[in-house]
Design a protein around this motif. Structure first.
Motif, PDB file in Angstrom:
ATOM      1  N   ALA B 203       0.827  -1.207   0.000  1.00  4.68           N
ATOM      2  CA  ALA B 203       0.000   0.000   0.000  1.00  4.68           C
ATOM      3  C   ALA B 203       0.860   1.255   0.000  1.00  4.68           C
ATOM      4  CB  ALA B 203      -0.927  -0.002   1.206  1.00  4.68           C
ATOM      5  N   ASN B 204       2.015   1.200   0.656  1.00  9.64           N
ATOM      6  CA  ASN B 204       2.858   2.400   0.733  1.00  9.64           C
ATOM      7  C   ASN B 204       4.019   2.346  -0.270  1.00  9.64           C
ATOM      8  OD1 ASN B 204       4.041   0.288   1.973  1.00  9.64           O
ATOM      9  ND2 ASN B 204       4.888   1.459   3.680  1.00  9.64           N
ATOM     10  N   GLY B 205       3.959   1.469  -1.220  1.00  2.13           N
ATOM     11  CA  GLY B 205       5.050   1.378  -2.203  1.00  2.13           C
ATOM     12  C   GLY B 205       5.158  -0.044  -2.723  1.00  2.13           C
ATOM     13  N   TRP B 206       5.444  -0.178  -4.006  1.00  4.41           N
ATOM     14  CA  TRP B 206       5.511  -1.518  -4.574  1.00  4.41           C
ATOM     15  C   TRP B 206       6.828  -2.169  -4.199  1.00  4.41           C
ATOM     16  CZ3 TRP B 206       4.048   0.379 -10.166  1.00  4.41           C
ATOM     17  CH2 TRP B 206       2.789   1.005 -10.112  1.00  4.41           C
ATOM     18  N   TRP B 207       6.847  -3.488  -4.191  1.00  2.00           N
ATOM     19  CA  TRP B 207       8.066  -4.180  -3.754  1.00  2.00           C
ATOM     20  C   TRP B 207       9.239  -3.900  -4.672  1.00  2.00           C
ATOM     21  CZ3 TRP B 207       8.803  -4.981   0.856  1.00  2.00           C
ATOM     22  CH2 TRP B 207       7.807  -5.464   1.700  1.00  2.00           C
ATOM     23  N   ILE B 208       8.931  -3.680  -5.962  1.00  3.69           N
ATOM     24  CA  ILE B 208      10.050  -3.420  -6.878  1.00  3.69           C
ATOM     25  C   ILE B 208      10.753  -2.122  -6.508  1.00  3.69           C
ATOM     26  CG2 ILE B 208       8.675  -2.228  -8.633  1.00  3.69           C
ATOM     27  CD1 ILE B 208      10.384  -3.795 -10.698  1.00  3.69           C
ATOM     28  N   PHE B 209      10.004  -1.167  -5.841  1.00  5.64           N
ATOM     29  CA  PHE B 209      10.648   0.078  -5.398  1.00  5.64           C
ATOM     30  C   PHE B 209      11.184  -0.048  -3.976  1.00  5.64           C
ATOM     31  CE2 PHE B 209       7.264   1.935  -8.305  1.00  5.64           C
ATOM     32  CZ  PHE B 209       8.126   1.960  -9.384  1.00  5.64           C
ATOM     33  N   LYS B 210      10.425  -0.776  -3.155  1.00  2.00           N
ATOM     34  CA  LYS B 210      10.806  -0.826  -1.735  1.00  2.00           C
ATOM     35  C   LYS B 210      12.008  -1.722  -1.488  1.00  2.00           C
ATOM     36  CE  LYS B 210       6.834  -1.806   0.334  1.00  2.00           C
ATOM     37  NZ  LYS B 210       5.959  -2.018   1.502  1.00  2.00           N
ATOM     38  N   GLY B 211      12.196  -2.712  -2.366  1.00  2.00           N
ATOM     39  CA  GLY B 211      13.179  -3.763  -2.055  1.00  2.00           C
ATOM     40  C   GLY B 211      14.565  -3.532  -2.602  1.00  2.00           C
ATOM     41  N   HIS B 212      14.916  -2.290  -2.923  1.00  2.00           N
ATOM     42  CA  HIS B 212      16.244  -2.000  -3.477  1.00  2.00           C
ATOM     43  C   HIS B 212      16.554  -2.824  -4.716  1.00  2.00           C
ATOM     44  CE1 HIS B 212      17.007   0.345   0.036  1.00  2.00           C
ATOM     45  NE2 HIS B 212      16.842  -0.689   0.827  1.00  2.00           N
ATOM     46  N   LEU B 213      17.836  -2.967  -4.990  1.00  2.00           N
ATOM     47  CA  LEU B 213      18.268  -3.687  -6.181  1.00  2.00           C
ATOM     48  C   LEU B 213      17.809  -5.149  -6.194  1.00  2.00           C
ATOM     49  CD1 LEU B 213      19.873  -3.161  -8.763  1.00  2.00           C
ATOM     50  CD2 LEU B 213      21.872  -4.077  -7.592  1.00  2.00           C
ATOM     51  N   PRO B 214      17.914  -5.884  -5.085  1.00  6.12           N
ATOM     52  CA  PRO B 214      17.523  -7.310  -5.143  1.00  6.12           C
ATOM     53  C   PRO B 214      16.107  -7.512  -5.663  1.00  6.12           C
ATOM     54  CG  PRO B 214      18.646  -6.854  -3.122  1.00  6.12           C
ATOM     55  CD  PRO B 214      18.501  -5.541  -3.804  1.00  6.12           C
ATOM     56  N   ALA B 215      15.198  -6.617  -5.316  1.00  4.36           N
ATOM     57  CA  ALA B 215      13.824  -6.794  -5.780  1.00  4.36           C
ATOM     58  C   ALA B 215      13.746  -6.587  -7.289  1.00  4.36           C
ATOM     59  CB  ALA B 215      12.904  -5.823  -5.076  1.00  4.36           C
ATOM     60  N   ILE B 216      14.520  -5.613  -7.792  1.00  5.92           N
ATOM     61  CA  ILE B 216      14.520  -5.378  -9.240  1.00  5.92           C
ATOM     62  C   ILE B 216      15.101  -6.592  -9.952  1.00  5.92           C
ATOM     63  CG2 ILE B 216      15.443  -3.912 -11.060  1.00  5.92           C
ATOM     64  CD1 ILE B 216      15.399  -1.623  -8.995  1.00  5.92           C
ATOM     65  N   VAL B 217      16.211  -7.107  -9.381  1.00  9.94           N
ATOM     66  CA  VAL B 217      16.812  -8.317  -9.963  1.00  9.94           C
ATOM     67  C   VAL B 217      15.787  -9.443  -9.965  1.00  9.94           C
ATOM     68  CG1 VAL B 217      18.566 -10.089  -9.631  1.00  9.94           C
ATOM     69  CG2 VAL B 217      19.164  -7.689  -9.361  1.00  9.94           C
ATOM     70  N   ALA B 218      15.099  -9.601  -8.842  1.00 10.79           N
ATOM     71  CA  ALA B 218      14.117 -10.684  -8.754  1.00 10.79           C
ATOM     72  C   ALA B 218      13.016 -10.500  -9.781  1.00 10.79           C
ATOM     73  CB  ALA B 218      13.519 -10.734  -7.348  1.00 10.79           C
TER      74      ALA B 218
END
Lengths: 376, 363, 151
Positions: B203-218
Motif C-alpha cells: 500500500a505504501n510502495g511496490w516491492w520493486i521500489f521498496k526492495g532495493h536492487l535485489p527486488a529489481i533483480v528478482a
C-alpha cells in the motif's frame, strides 16, 4: 523407390537411431527439399539431403528449345537470381556468336545483376532471421525488397521471373524513371541497412546461435565446390566477378568480401557486407550508363556454330556455369547448368553433423539454398 | 482507507446475502459456484481472445504492418471470427495416436491455466479464492500444464511432437526453479504467501521500489524465467515453428488446437498478473512518498484499472521480447537457467533474507 | 604465356597426352582407363594443384559418351578442361574421381541419374533426382510418350 534405398542405409546403421524427415514440406527448407536426419537426443548424427521433388528436366527441355526460349527456362532455376541466370546464357550465346554487345547493355546488365543480388540478399536475411526465430526480420527484409521489385516492375513488367536479359542485349530499353528510382532506392537503403544490424547482428542470442556453428575450412570449401557468399565465408576467393570479369565488372571498383572463420556467422557477415558492395557498384554505374542501342544486331534465328561454349557468372548464391554444346542447329545439342546451390547443398552433412537440430536450420539458412536451382 | 469506494467485497457480500435470503443454503452455494464459474469462463474466453488480438496488433506494430483490420472496427472481431472457424474445423485424429491421452491433453492444459486464474486478486475483494498459500498454489497449478504438453507430445505419435514435448518438459522443470526463487524473494519481504496480504503490504510502495536492487533483480529474473515457463519466444523451443513445424501441437486441429493456443495466451496473462501482483503492487495505486495531492488523484483511479494496466504492461514486455529476439537453442536455454539464472537467484534470495533480517528496506 | 606453360607442364607430366590449346581454355583428352590416374596427377602435382572441380558433366553422342571436367587451380590460377570418352554405349562405366574432389561425388551421381554412366568405386551411387527404374532422360534415345511432343 527412394524409401527402399533409404532403408538400406538405415539398416546399415546401428539400431535405435531416431530418424526424422525434415521436409519436403517444412517451413525451414525454403522449398521442397528433404533432409533425413538421425538424432541422438537433440544432436544430429548425420544428415542426408534428398532432392528431386522439383526436378523439371530443364536440361532436357533446353535440347528442344531455341536459345531465346531457353532464357525463359533459366529464370525458373534460381528464381531469386533471375537476371544473373539470364545473363549467363546470354553471355554464353554471345560468346558463341562472337558478338560484342553495346556498352549500354553491359552497364544495365551489371546494375540489374547487383539490384537482383541486393533483393536476393534481403530475402535471404529475412528468411534467415525467421529461421532463427526472429520473425520481425522477415518483414523488414521484405519491406525493402519490395522497393527493388517495384523498380523491376516498372522497367520490364515483372517482379520475379524477368526474362529481361536476352542474347544480344535486352528485351527492351529501361524505363525513363529507372535511373532516378534506383538512385532513390540506394539512398533509402543506405539508411535502412543499419537497421538490419540493429535488429539481428548485434543480438547476443543471434551471436551465440551462429558463431562456431557449422565450421568449414577453406580447403574443404574448395573441395566441396562451395561457392558464393557461403564459400567466401570460409575464405575461398571464388568471386567470378573478380576472377573472370564479365559485363561491366571490370570497370567498377569493389571489394571481394572474405571471412576466414567459415562458420554460420561468417557466411552471414559476407552477405551483409556484400549488400554494401552491391550498392557501391550500382552507384558507380548508374550515372554513367552510356547512350546507345539496347541490343546488338541479331539475326532472327540464332544458330551457334558447332562447338562447346561455356560461361561462368556469379549469382547471388555462387558460381553459375552454363555449358552449351552446339552442332550448328538452332537448339543446343546438350546444355548443362552448373548451379551454385547444387554444390552448396551437399556440404550439409559435413557442416551439420554433430550439432543440434536447431543448428541444422541455422546452417541451411546460412547456405541460402534455393531448391529449384538444385533440382533443375 | 481512501480506496474503500472501490471495495468489491461489499458487492459480493450483497449478492451472497441476497441468495441466502431467497434460497436454501445448499442451493445458494451451488448458485454461487455456478455464477463464479460462468463469470470466469466468460472472462477467460474474452481475455484469451483479446490477448490474441493484442498480440497480432503488437506484432504488426513491431513489423511495420497494420495487423487485423477487416472484421469489425480495427479488426476487433477478428479473433472471434477465427474462433468460429476453429470451432467448425474437422477434428483430425491420428490413426496410431493414443486416443484417450490425445483427447485429454488439451483439457489438462486448459484446466491448469483455468485453475490458476482463480487465485488472482483482480481488485480488493475481487477474487474467487484467497488461499493463505496463494503463491504456492499458483506455482503448483501452473506446472500441471506441462503434464498436458508432455501427454500431447507423446500421444500424438509424431516425432516432431515428441521432441517438442521433451524440450518443453526440460524447459519448464528447470525454469520453475527460477520462477519459484524469484517469488520467494517477495514472500520473504512481505512475510506472507497469501496474495491479498502481499498486495496489502504494498500500500505504501511496490516491492520493486521498496526492495532495493535485489527486488529489481528478482523482478527481471521472474520475467525471464516465466517467459521461458510459458514457452514464449525467445524461449518458444517447444513449438519452434522453423525447426519442429509446431512442436507438441503439430497433430492437433480445430478446437483442440484452439485450447492449446488459448491456454498459452492465458498462461501469459497469469504470469503477467502474478508479476503485477507480486512486484508491481497488484491493484494498489501508485503512491509517491508524501505527495498527498498526487496520491489522492491516483486513488481515484479504480483498482481494477491499476491491476489491468500493470498486467498489460507486463504482457507488452513479454510480447516485445518475442517479436524482437531470435530463438535460443536447447543447450543454451538450459545453460542460461542452470549456469546463470539459478546461481544469481540463489544469491539474490540470500541477500534479500539478509536485508529483511537487518530491516534494511523501506517498510 | 600461361596456357603454353601449362601445356608444357602437362606434356612433361603425362607423355603422349592429347593437348588442344586452340580454345580459350586449355583442353586435354584422357583415355577412359587413365581418367582416374590423370585426375590424381592433376590434383596432386605441385606445379598444377588443380583443387577446384567446378563442373563435371556428360554428353551422349549416340554411339559413345563424353565426360568433361572443368578444373581450376585456386592457388596457381590455372584453368583446364579434361575430357574423356566412354566407348561402351550399352554399359557405360568410368572410374570415379570423387576420392580426389569431393564435389565430384554428387556431380557423378547426377550424371549417373540422368545419363546412366555408372562410376566404379563410387561410395554412394544412387539416383539423385529420379526414381529407380526410370530411364536416363539425357540420353538421346530416351522416349517419353506422354510428355514429349514430336515436331
Amino acid at each position: 523407390m527412394q524409401e527402399v534405398e533409404l532403408q538400406d542405409i538405415l539398416t546399415a546403421r546401428e539400431d535405435g537411431d531416431y530418424i526424422i524427415n525434415i521436409g519436403p514440406q517444412h517451413p525451414s527448407t525454403h522449398g521442397v527439399l528433404r533432409f533425413v536426419v538421425s538424432l541422438k537426443g537433440e544432436t544430429l548424427e548425420y544428415v542426408i539431403p534428398h532432392c528431386g521433388y522439383i526436378h523439371r528436366g530443364i536440361e532436357k527441355m533446353c535440347e528442344r528449345l531455341t536459345y531465346p526460349q531457353i532464357i525463359h527456362l533459366t529464370d525458373r532455376m534460381d528464381y531469386l537470381s533471375a537476371h544473373m541466370n539470364n545473363e549467363a546464357v546470354s553471355l554464353a550465346v554471345e560468346k558463341g556468336l562472337g558478338i560484342e554487345v553495346p556498352d549500354r547493355v553491359k552497364y544495365i546488365r551489371t546494375i540489374l545483376s547487383e539490384l537482383q543480388r541486393l533483393a536476393s540478399h534481403q530475402l535471404w536475411w529475412a528468411a534467415f532471421g525467421m529461421d532463427l526465430g526472429g520473425l520481425t526480420c522477415f518483414f523488414y527484409g521484405l519491406r525493402d525488397r519490395e522497393k527493388i521489385l517495384d523498380i523491376f516492375e516498372e522497367s520490364f513488367g515483372s517482379r520475379l521471373l524477368h526474362s529481361y536479359i536476352c542474347p544480344g542485349g535486352l528485351m527492351n530499353d529501361i524505363h525513363p524513371n529507372f535511373q532516378k528510382r534506383t538512385k532513390d532506392f540506394i539512398t533509402y537503403f543506405r539508411k535502412k541497412l543499419p537497421e538490419y544490424d540493429e535488429l539481428l547482428t548485434g543480438n547476443i542470442i543471434f551471436e551465440q546461435r551462429t558463431k562456431n556453428i557449422g565450421i568449414l575450412s577453406k580447403e574443404e570449401a574448395v573441395g566441396y565446390g562451395l561457392t558464393g557468399p557461403s564459400g567466401r565465408g570460409s575464405g575461398f576467393a571464388c568471386d567470378i566477378r573478380k576472377r573472370f570479369p564479365y559485363s561491366a565488372y571490370d570497370k567498377v571498383n569493389f571489394k571481394e568480401i572474405l571471412y576466414n572463420e567459415g562458420d554460420t556467422w561468417a557466411r552471414y557477415k559476407v552477405r551483409m557486407d556484400e549488400m554494401w558492395e552491391s550498392m557501391r557498384i550500382i552507384e558507380q554505374l548508374i550515372d554513367n550508363i552510356p547512350e546507345g542501342d539496347f541490343t546488338a544486331k541479331m539475326k532472327p534465328i540464332i544458330r551457334l556454330p558447332e562447338g562447346e561454349y561455356h560461361q561462368r557468372v556469379e549469382t547471388a548464391r555462387g558460381e553459375l556455369g552454363v555449358y552449351i554444346i552446339s552442332t550448328g542447329e538452332k537448339n543446343p545439342y546438350r546444355m548443362h547448368f552448373r548451379t551454385p546451390n547444387f554444390s552448396n547443398l551437399f556440404v550439409m552433412n559435413r557442416l551439420a553433423a554433430g550439432f543440434k537440430i536447431a543448428d541444422l536450420i541455422a546452417i541451411s539458412g546460412s547456405l541460402d539454398l534455393v531448391i529449384p536451382d538444385i533440382d533443375r | 482507507m481512501p480506496f474503500n469506494i472501490y471495495d468489491f467485497s461489499t458487492t459480493t457480500k450483497a449478492v451472497d446475502e441476497f441468495l441466502k435470503a431467497n434460497m436454501s443454503p445448499t442451493w445458494a452455494f451451488i448458485t454461487e459456484l455456478t455464477i463464479v464459474g460462468l463469470v470466469f469462463l466468460i472472462f477467460y474466453a474474452i481475455v484469451g481472445l483479446y490477448l490474441v488480438y493484442a498480440e497480432r496488433k503488437v506484432c504488426a506494430f513491431m513489423q511495420n504492418r497494420v495487423g487485423p483490420n477487416r472484421v469489425g472496427k480495427w479488426g476487433l472481431f477478428q479473433t472471434i471470427a477465427d474462433l468460429i472457424k476453429l470451432l467448425m474445423k474437422e477434428l483430425i485424429t491420428i490413426k496410431k495416436a493414443d486416443k484417450l491421452l490425445y483427447n485429454v491433453a488439451p483439457f489438462i492444459v486448459i484446466i491448469a491455466s483455468f485453475m490458476a486464474i482463480a487465485a488472482i486478486p483482480f481488485a480488493k475483494g475481487l477474487h474467487a479464492v484467497d488461499f493463505n498459500i496463494g503463491v504456492f498454489y499458483m506455482m503448483a497449478v501452473s506446472s500441471i500444464g506441462v503434464v498436458g504438453i508432455l501427454i500431447a507430445g507423446w500421444s500424438s505419435n509424431s516425432k516432431y511432437s515428441l521432441i517438442g514435448a521433451m524440450r518443453s518438459g526440460a524447459q519448464v522443470v528447470s525454469y520453475e526453479l527460477s520462477v519459484g526463487l524469484a517469488l520467494v524473494s517477495v514472500v520473504i519481504f512481505s512475510g506472507s504467501m497469501q496474495l491479498s496480504t502481499i498486495v496489502e503490504s504494498q500500500a505504501n510502495g511496490w516491492w520493486i521500489f521498496k526492495g532495493h536492487l535485489p527486488a529489481i533483480v528478482a523482478f527481471f529474473m521472474f520475467l525471464i524465467a516465466s517467459t521461458a515457463e510459458i514457452n514464449r519466444g525467445p524461449f518458444d523451443l517447444a513449438e519452434a515453428e522453423s525447426e519442429l513445424t509446431a512442436g507438441f501441437h503439430t497433430e492437433y486441429s480445430g478446437i483442440k488446437f484452439a485450447f492449446f493456443f488459448l491456454s498459452e495466451f492465458m498462461n501469459m496473462f497469469i504470469v503477467a498478473s502474478l508479476a503485477a501482483t507480486v512486484f508491481l503492487g497488484g491493484w494498489m495505486p501508485l503512491h509517491i512518498g508524501n505527495l498527498e495531492a498526487f496520491n489522492r488523484i491516483m486513488d481515484f483511479i479504480p483498482p481494477i484499472f491499476w491491476y489491468f494496466g500493470k498486467t498489460i504492461f507486463v504482457i507488452y514486455l513479454i510480447m516485445w521480447f518475442k517479436w524482437t529476439f531470435p530463438r535460443l537453442r536447447i543447450d543454451q536455454l538450459l545453460n542460461l537457467e542452470w549456469k546463470y539464472l539459478l546461481p544469481i537467484n540463489l544469491v539474490n534470495t540470500l541477500l534479500i533474507a539478509f536485508l529483511v533480517l537487518m530491516g534494511w528496506y523501506f517498510k | 604465356m600461361e596456357k603454353e606453360q601449362l601445356a608444357q607442364i602437362l606434356a612433361e607430366l603425362v607423355p603422349g597426352l592429347e593437348i588442344n590449346s586452340s580454345k580459350e581454355i586449355l583442353e586435354v583428352k584422357a583415355a577412359s582407363n587413365t581418367w582416374h590416374e590423370l585426375a590424381g596427377k592433376l590434383a596432386s602435382d605441385p606445379r598444377l594443384q588443380f583443387n577446384y572441380l567446378h563442373n563435371l558433366y556428360g554428353v551422349d553422342w549416340q554411339t559413345y559418351f563424353t565426360v568433361i571436367a572443368y578444373l581450376d587451380s585456386t592457388i596457381l590460377g590455372y584453368s583446364l578442361i579434361v575430357r574423356t570418352e566412354v566407348a561402351d554405349h550399352d554399359n557405360p562405366s568410368l572410374d570415379t574421381i570423387s576420392d580426389i574432389w569431393i564435389t565430384a561425388n554428387f556431380q557423378e551421381r547426377e550424371i549417373y541419374d540422368l545419363l546412366g554412366i555408372s562410376f566404379s568405386n563410387h561410395p554412394d551411387l544412387r539416383r539423385l533426382f529420379l526414381e529407380d527404374g526410370w530411364g536416363f532422360p539425357l540420353r538421346k534415345d530416351y522416349k517419353d510418350d506422354i510428355n514429349f511432343i514430336e515436331r
